[in-house]
Write an enzyme that holds these catalytic residues in place. Structure first.
Site, mmCIF file in Angstrom:
data_model
loop_
_atom_site.group_PDB
_atom_site.id
_atom_site.type_symbol
_atom_site.label_atom_id
_atom_site.label_comp_id
_atom_site.label_asym_id
_atom_site.label_seq_id
_atom_site.Cartn_x
_atom_site.Cartn_y
_atom_site.Cartn_z
ATOM 1 C CG ASN A 1 -26.955 -19.871 -1.181
ATOM 2 O OD1 ASN A 1 -27.958 -19.700 -0.480
ATOM 3 N ND2 ASN A 1 -25.903 -18.851 -1.295
ATOM 4 N N GLY B 1 -23.334 -22.327 -1.104
ATOM 5 C CA GLY B 1 -23.733 -21.081 -0.004
ATOM 6 C C GLY B 1 -22.254 -20.855 0.777
ATOM 7 C CD GLU C 1 -23.940 -15.906 0.476
ATOM 8 O OE1 GLU C 1 -23.658 -15.589 -0.873
ATOM 9 O OE2 GLU C 1 -23.914 -16.884 0.774
ATOM 10 C CG ASN D 1 -12.527 -10.423 -2.629
ATOM 11 O OD1 ASN D 1 -13.094 -8.915 -2.299
ATOM 12 N ND2 ASN D 1 -13.330 -11.185 -3.119
ATOM 13 C CG LEU E 1 -3.486 -11.139 -1.853
ATOM 14 C CD1 LEU E 1 -1.743 -11.018 -1.543
ATOM 15 C CD2 LEU E 1 -4.127 -9.480 -1.821
ATOM 16 N N GLY F 1 -1.970 -15.758 -3.432
ATOM 17 C CA GLY F 1 -2.258 -16.237 -2.008
ATOM 18 C C GLY F 1 -2.930 -15.213 -1.049
ATOM 19 C CG ASP G 1 -17.101 -19.712 0.389
ATOM 20 O OD1 ASP G 1 -17.000 -18.635 1.002
ATOM 21 O OD2 ASP G 1 -17.862 -20.137 -0.526
ATOM 22 C CB SER H 1 -14.310 -28.129 -5.082
ATOM 23 O OG SER H 1 -14.430 -26.969 -4.461
HETATM 24 O O1 RIB Z 1 -18.873 -18.364 -2.385
HETATM 25 C C1 RIB Z 1 -19.298 -19.170 -3.479
HETATM 26 C C2 RIB Z 1 -20.705 -19.397 -2.915
HETATM 27 O O2 RIB Z 1 -21.225 -17.958 -3.216
HETATM 28 C C3 RIB Z 1 -21.536 -20.010 -3.768
HETATM 29 O O3 RIB Z 1 -21.418 -21.470 -3.406
HETATM 30 C C4 RIB Z 1 -22.905 -19.569 -3.980
HETATM 31 O O4 RIB Z 1 -23.866 -20.316 -3.204
HETATM 32 C C5 RIB Z 1 -22.718 -18.211 -3.257
HETATM 33 O O5 RIB Z 1 -23.172 -18.233 -2.071
#
Ligand code: RIB
Length: 298
Positions: A10, A38, A135, A177, A216, A220, A247, A286
């Site tokens: 995304n 994404g 997704e 989560n 969490l 952590g 992610d 990041s």
């Molecule tokens: O987990 C964060 C991501 O969720 C974002 O980058 C956004 O694109 C969504 O997919």
């Protein structure tokens, strides 16, 4: 390739605000930026920047957003040979508000992500780790996990979707989560005490060799098996933006497991990396490098 991520790409449209708007409220935006994101792309970038040879299976549109996503993946060192650009479909976009506290709200318009087919996820033999999220179509991930014999199959079951339950028998490590855990365990609210988290996580385990990792946030993460659990404490971080921190955890965990690290060691790296990712704005950009993670771990 050691890690193969099957998932979403995304372009994130990020608006900074002082505080997230409540339903019906209008608030002033402080800045707007376009950032590669994404869940799939973020996880692939995290794995590659951690040093694992990483490939991505994904779908984008034939548009500017798709070109930005491809360039970002290549820049992170991800093999994009299995990213298809589909005619007549827009690249996925996410609309994100980020508050002064670094918290976010996200709306995703999935576009081409919804057209990722099982055929595109064929021929995955030889990968050490397969990593997927929700997704993109569940059927595609189902096919990939079913064909991925021998690989460690990691499912980040986010966003929480009831259809995602079909993947649990094919999954070796499930990452959720606390909110997602409550949804999959049919609880009215996220469990807070560690023992309650473990009880809820164990309702999702169907085999002795399965693990559920519950992230969490700043506290952590905990890995739960039928017998026993392993906890990693959160590390202090100067939080700017938490988008993509989960992610980052998934991608770095996959990278280290692909290198043969133990689950405990991989979790320590993933936890440190996730904290680091909150100290920079944006999602994919990041993700920390291997050297940055090693330095944070000391
Ligand atoms: O987990 C964060 C991501 O969720 C974002 O980058 C956004 O694109 C969504 O997919």
């Amino acid at each position: 390739m050691s890690v193969c991520v099957i998932g979403s790409l995304n372009l994130d449209i990020v608006c900074r605000v002082h505080a997230l708007p409540a339903p019906g409220e209008t608030v002033a935006g402080l800045s707007v930026s376009r950032v590669p994101g994404g869940k799939g792309g973020n996880q692939a970038a995290a794995a590659a920047r951690c040093g694992a040879p990483t490939a991505m299976v994904a779908a984008i549109g034939q548009d500017e957003a798709g070109e930005i996503m491809l360039a970002s993946l290549k820049d992170a060192g991800v093999d994009t040979g299995r990213v298809v650009a589909l005619p007549g479909e827009p690249t996925g976009q996410a609309f994100i508000w980020v508050s002064d506290a670094g918290e976010n709200s996200i709306v995703v318009a999935g576009g081409a992500n919804h057209r990722l087919t099982p055929d595109q996820a064929s021929d995955l033999a030889g990968r050490k780790v397969l990593l997927g999220q929700l997704e993109t179509p569940v059927a595609t991930l189902q096919a990939a996990f079913a064909r991925g014999g021998g690989a460690i199959r990691i499912l980040n079951a986010a966003p929480a979707l009831d259809e995602g339950r079909a993947l649990l028998p094919l999954t070796d490590i499930l990452i959720v989560n606390e909110t997602e855990l409550a949804r999959y365990a049919d609880l009215a609210a996220p469990p807070e005490a560690l023992e309650d988290i473990a009880v809820a996580a164990r309702t999702l385990i169907g085999r002795d060799d399965q693990t559920v990792i519950v992230t969490l946030g700043k506290a952590g993460a905990v890995a739960v098996r039928r017998a026993g659990l392993h906890r990693v404490e959160g590390r202090p971080a100067k939080v700017v933006d938490t988008t993509g921190a989960g992610d980052c955890f998934c991608g770095v965990l996959a990278a280290r497991l692909s290198e043969g690290a133990s689950l405990e060691e991989a979790m320590a790296w993933a936890n440190a990396a996730a904290g680091l990712s909150t100290e920079k704005p944006g999602a994919a950009p990041s993700m920390p490098t291997r050297a940055e993670i090693a330095a944070r771990l000391g």
